[in-house]
Every structure is written in C-alpha cells, then in structure tokens.
Design a protein around this motif. Structure first.
Motif, PDB file in Angstrom:
ATOM      1  N   GLY A  79       0.812  -1.213   0.000  1.00 26.32           N
ATOM      2  CA  GLY A  79       0.000   0.000   0.000  1.00 26.32           C
ATOM      3  C   GLY A  79       0.842   1.258   0.000  1.00 26.32           C
ATOM      4  O   GLY A  79       0.538   2.214  -0.727  1.00 26.32           O
ATOM      5  N   ARG A 121      -3.234   7.962  -2.169  1.00 27.15           N
ATOM      6  CA  ARG A 121      -2.357   8.235  -3.304  1.00 27.15           C
ATOM      7  C   ARG A 121      -2.743   9.570  -3.957  1.00 27.15           C
ATOM      8  O   ARG A 121      -1.883  10.393  -4.283  1.00 27.15           O
ATOM      9  N   ALA A 149       0.602   4.370  -2.590  1.00 27.97           N
ATOM     10  CA  ALA A 149       0.376   5.746  -2.144  1.00 27.97           C
ATOM     11  C   ALA A 149       1.531   6.647  -2.569  1.00 27.97           C
ATOM     12  O   ALA A 149       1.329   7.805  -2.933  1.00 27.97           O
ATOM     13  N   ILE A 175      -6.271   3.284   0.259  1.00 22.41           N
ATOM     14  CA  ILE A 175      -4.881   3.462  -0.211  1.00 22.41           C
ATOM     15  C   ILE A 175      -4.879   4.332  -1.480  1.00 22.41           C
ATOM     16  O   ILE A 175      -4.063   5.258  -1.617  1.00 22.41           O
ATOM     17  N   ALA A 183      -5.367   4.830   6.743  1.00 23.81           N
ATOM     18  CA  ALA A 183      -4.778   3.673   6.059  1.00 23.81           C
ATOM     19  C   ALA A 183      -3.386   3.349   6.580  1.00 23.81           C
ATOM     20  O   ALA A 183      -2.768   2.385   6.116  1.00 23.81           O
ATOM     21  N   LEU A 218      -1.815   9.016   4.132  1.00 21.09           N
ATOM     22  CA  LEU A 218      -2.224   7.695   4.633  1.00 21.09           C
ATOM     23  C   LEU A 218      -2.925   7.828   5.983  1.00 21.09           C
ATOM     24  O   LEU A 218      -3.933   7.180   6.239  1.00 21.09           O
ATOM     25  N   ARG A 226      -8.189  -1.134   0.104  1.00 19.28           N
ATOM     26  CA  ARG A 226      -7.520  -0.738  -1.138  1.00 19.28           C
ATOM     27  C   ARG A 226      -8.028   0.631  -1.600  1.00 19.28           C
ATOM     28  O   ARG A 226      -7.254   1.464  -2.054  1.00 19.28           O
ATOM     29  N   ALA A 236      -0.973  -0.043   5.594  1.00 19.19           N
ATOM     30  CA  ALA A 236      -0.357   0.376   4.333  1.00 19.19           C
ATOM     31  C   ALA A 236       0.913  -0.395   3.995  1.00 19.19           C
ATOM     32  O   ALA A 236       1.349  -0.386   2.848  1.00 19.19           O
TER      33      ALA A 236
END
Lengths: 251, 331
Positions: free
Chosen positions: A95, A154, A99, A150, A131, A126, A147, A135
């Motif tokens: 993750g 990002r 990200a 994540i 997350a 994050l 997901r 992550a």
C-alpha cells in the motif's frame, strides 16, 4: 489567478457518438463540487477530460489557466490529482508504494527511497485516510475498502490544487463514506478545488457546495444543491421523486 | 537497506559463483584443482589457457549474458503489459527473431556482413513486439495478449518449418535446427562482440523505463494521471526488449522460459515492484542459464543436449505452474 480548472465548450466525440457536449464550467479554489447523473451520462468522460487523460475533440480544457494539451504529463500531475473509477494495481505491491505513486513527480521512487518531504506527504495522506495501519501490507492482501483508502491516499499525497475523484465512495461502508466526505471537505477548506462524481444524490445534497448534473453528455444543471437537485431535475434527469421520508421513488 | 540492493548483491555473488563452477567443471584435459591453480597462480600452460579463456569463458559468458538479457526483457515486458506470463518466448518475439536469423543464414545474406544476422534478428523482434502491442494493448484482458503472442509464435514456427521443409541440403537443415534448439556451444569472443552493442543499448533502454514501469501498475491511464510519460515508457520497453531478445537469439538461438521464471522468483524479494525487479531478474536469469549450460556440458550423453532444450524442459513446467497460480495477478 487562474481557476484550477476551466472547461470552455469542451466536447468529446468518439466513434461518431458525442460523449460530452459543449460543457463550460470553472472550478474555483476552496469548493467541494459533486458531479451526478444517471449511468452513461458522461461523468467519467468529463472527469477524464478535466484530468487531461483524454484530449477534447472540441473546445478547451485549462488547468490553472494553461491548456491541458500544452502541459507535459509531469506538469499536468502537479496541477491535478485524479482518482480513476477503475482503481487498478497490477502487482502485489505494498500500500505505501501505491500511495507513494502520488508523489511520482519526485523521481518515481518507491516509498523508502522518496525524499523526506515527499515521504512526509505520503504519510500524512495515509494517516488522513485511516490507512496507515495496513499500508505496509501487499495490496492483494487488503480488503476492497482498504484498497480504496490506499488509492485515495495516493490522490491526496500529490497535494495538487485540483482533485478529481471518480466515485470515491465505491467499495466503502457507510462510516468510511462519511470519513471520505469529511476528508474532501478538509481538502476544500485547505484551498483546493475538489470535484467528486457520486451516485448517491443524498450524499451530494448533504456535502456539496455546488452540484453539477450531467445527462446525455450535457451539463443540465449547475448550482447549489437545492437548485441543481430540484424536484424538476430529479424527475427529468433521474426519473425519480422524493418521498416524504427523504428517500426516492420511481416517477 | 532496500530489498533491491540486498537482492542484487546476493544474486551477483551467486552469479560469480556459478561462473566459477562453470569454468572448473567439464571433461577437459585438466581437473578442477589444476584449473583453479592455473586461474589463481598464473601458471601459463598454453593448453589450459586455451580451454579456460578461449573455449569455456566465452561460452559461459554468452550463457550468462543471454540469460540476463532474456530475464531483463521478460521483466520489462511483464511490467509494461502487467502480466506475469509475458516473455519474449511466449509472446513470439524469440520465434520471429530466430526466423530473422534463419532467413539471414538460409538465403546466405549473412555472407554480406557479420551484422546481417543480428540485424535481421533484432528487426524481426522489434516488428513483432510492436505488432503485439498494437494488437493486444487495448485488450482489457491480458489473456488475449498472450493468445495473440501464441499465434504469432506459431506463425513464426510455421515459416521456419517451411524453410526446413524446402531446405536444399542436410547442411542448411542442421543450421536451421541449431537456431531452433538454442545453444551457446562453441561461441567465441567474436560472437559476443557482435551482440554486445545491442545488449548494452537494450539494457540502457529498459533501465530508463524503470520508473515508468512502476507507474504502470496503475494501468496506462492511471500512470499518465500521476505524471508518467506512458508513450516514452512503452517505446523504451518495446525497443529495449526487442534489442535484448534479438541480440540473444542472434548469439544463441531460441532459449525460452528463463524470462518468466526468473522475474517470478525474484518478485517477492523486491516487494513486487516492477522497476526494482529488472536488475535482480537479469542476474538470476543469467545464473540459471550458466548452471543449465554447465549441466548440459557435464551430463554423460553421447550427443550434448542443447541449452534451449534443457531450458524448455525445466522452464515449461514452471510456466504451467505460474500460469495456474496467476489468476487475479495481472487483471
């Protein structure tokens, strides 16, 4: 200063079909705008046009005043961060590395090899998406909701002035949907222009400063939620009426 | 420390050891002990020197570089196509490239210039990689792409079969079979020299594509969205993998599967990162071919088994195993 996003009579014709027709709009900083419309209305195409992923076949798309076609991919990514509807990650990457792609402009390195500032931006994103705790696990071992968070991290990690999110609430349970809307509100308050395509009209009504309604590739309403989602528009575009309890019924 | 660095160092040591073992093993005029002494002590027995430096070393290095090039090409194509089964052999690039080499030999074009065989190999590899990309890239399902590759591979095979069918004499036939089976036997420093510029150019192209490959994990549009120059990455991988494959086929004929197996084994050690995968895959694939070639050299067969045959005997079952478990990885 130029608006983060402006569309001037932008249109897209593909295979003799007009997917987006003559859309003009401007997104200013500090607003949370929701884009709604029935299936096939052209929401995803409009967002891809705005993100510079596909060039318009007519009209113009400008990011921060600059025509999108004149920008190199890297310059474009500094002006807009896009969450696609199809949130693909092909490999069992972690993750944090997905990200970290939000900071791709800083050398395209994985998480550990990012510079301090870029890594701090990824960590912040994050944490804000809730997350951070999972992550470091591979994407293939995460749940759909994990997901999704994540991928949202990002998008936030890019820290771009314009956020375009195509159905950011997909795969999320009600609580996480509320959390995401709260994060988008914070982003708007931090001075960013935020545009989110949503399916749930009630969420749009409750959270948006401004609502765009698309139908058949055209922008048919644009304004504050109460006017853009008026009973007339609901009936005409979505073929629904509001019942007494705040729910929707077919016309 | 990054997984990429530790993995690369470990694999580089393994590669060096495999090359040393390969140098010492074999049915030569001297045993391993004497050869080791010759290597370390500098005792210049001309016969040992010839065996080591003129016969074994070029063969071993060819095996290593061909393996490394195919491992690199496989890893890069897998990243571009987001499919763990992509490989120059499976996708028909090696087959088309061998067809190019066979045409050069068959029609005696190779006599015109030493560059004709590698040139035609590479041109065919380039053409098929580009065609493959044009035909299959728009497919949502990566399965289609592999199927297109299988078709192209069969077609190249059919054309080579046609040339064999029409071969005027047993000598041309045996030439053709050599390209099809794949071998590094009797390679000289000259053979390495003719392929070297293409290997180096291919390596540079593929390494420049590494960040783009990392971005492509999000798909082509996703990669473009985060600021990756997708057309540039695509061009670098297509040209780079075609150069690597074409130069390898020109040097050794068709050697399959090493480009799938090596990246597959390396992936967990580099956090499945398609960019960090490249160098370790090359090192492992090179080591694998050096060991396989040493095995075919020392195995007590009356006629030496071809390296390409050995690679397929080990690689094809591994391919089936990876394919059976690959569901959900690439799509």
């Amino acid at each position: 200063m130029s608006a983060p996003l402006s569309l001037e009579a932008a249109g897209l014709i593909r295979n003799d079909r007009a997917l987006v027709r003559h859309v003009s709009l401007e997104l200013g900083p500090g607003t949370l705008t929701c884009l709604v419309g029935p299936n096939g209305a052209g929401k995803t195409t409009l967002i891809k046009l705005a993100a510079g992923i596909i060039p318009p076949t007519s009209g113009a798309v400008r990011l921060g005043g600059e025509a999108v076609g004149a920008l190199h991919a890297r310059q474009r990514a500094q002006r807009v961060s896009w969450l696609p509807q199809d949130r693909m990650s092909a490999w069992a990457m972690r993750g944090v590395d997905i990200a970290a792609l939000g900071q791709f402009g800083q050398g395209g390195a994985p998480y550990e090899r990012l510079g301090d500032n870029a890594r701090a931006a990824v960590d912040r994103a994050l944490t804000r998406c809730g997350a951070a705790s999972f992550a470091h696990r591979p994407m293939t071992e995460l749940s759909g909701g994990e997901r999704a968070r994540i991928h949202l991290a990002r998008v936030l990690a890019a820290e771009a002035p314009l956020l375009l999110l195509d159905e950011p609430l997909n795969a999320l349970d009600p609580r996480h949907q509320l959390d995401v809307m709260a994060v988008l509100r914070e982003e708007a308050e931090a001075g960013r222009a935020v545009l989110a395509a949503l399916h749930d009209l009630a969420t749009a009504r409750r959270h948006a400063d401004r609502v765009l309604v698309m139908d058949g590739g055209e922008l048919v309403a644009d304004g504050p939620p109460e006017t853009a989602l008026s009973p007339d528009i609901l009936a005409r575009v979505f073929a629904v009426v509001q019942d007494g309890a705040g729910g929707l019924e077919p016309v | 420390m990054s997984g990429r660095i530790t993995t690369s160092i470990g694999l580089a040591i393994a590669a060096a050891l495999s090359i040393l073992i390969a140098l010492l093993a074999g049915n030569g005029p001297a045993g391993p002990g004497e050869l080791l002494a010759a290597l370390t002590g500098g005792q210049a027995d001309p016969l040992m020197h010839t065996v080591l430096v003129e016969i074994r070393l070029p063969r071993i290095l060819t095996a290593f570089v061909v393996g490394a090039a195919l491992g690199l090409a496989g890893a890069a194509l897998q990243g571009l196509l987001r499919n763990p089964l992509a490989d120059p052999g499976v996708l028909g690039v090696s087959g088309a490239s061998a067809l190019g080499a066979v045409i050069a030999v068959y029609f005696n074009l190779a006599a015109l210039s030493v560059w004709v065989t590698p040139g035609l190999s590479i041109a065919m590899a380039l053409a098929v990689t580009a065609l493959l990309y044009a035909l299959g890239a728009s497919a949502v399902s990566t399965t289609r792409l592999v199927l297109v590759g299988v078709g192209l591979s069969s077609f190249a095979g059919a054309l080579m079969a046609l040339l064999m069918n029409l071969a005027p004499n047993p000598f041309s036939l045996s030439d053709l079979i050599n390209w099809l089976l794949g071998s590094v036997a009797n390679r000289s420093w000259l053979d390495i020299g003719f392929s070297a510029p293409f290997w180096i150019a291919g390596l540079v192209c593929v390494l420049l594509a590494a960040p783009g490959l990392r971005a492509l994990t999000l798909g082509e549009e996703g990669a473009s969205g985060i600021g990756a120059d997708v057309p540039r990455t695509r061009l670098l991988v297509i040209v780079g993998s075609a150069l690597l494959t074409g130069a390898s086929v020109a040097a050794a004929g068709i050697i399959g599967f090493v480009g799938i197996v090596a990246p597959h084994l390396v992936r967990p050690f580099v956090r499945h990162d398609p960019g960090d995968l490249l160098i370790p895959s090359a090192l492992l694939a090179g080591t694998m071919l050096v060991l396989a070639d040493t095995a075919v050299r020392v195995l007590p067969f009356a006629i030496e088994m071809k390296l390409g045959v050995a690679a397929a005997l080990i690689g094809a079952p591994a391919f089936v195993w990876i394919a059976a478990r690959a569901r959900g990885m690439g799509e």
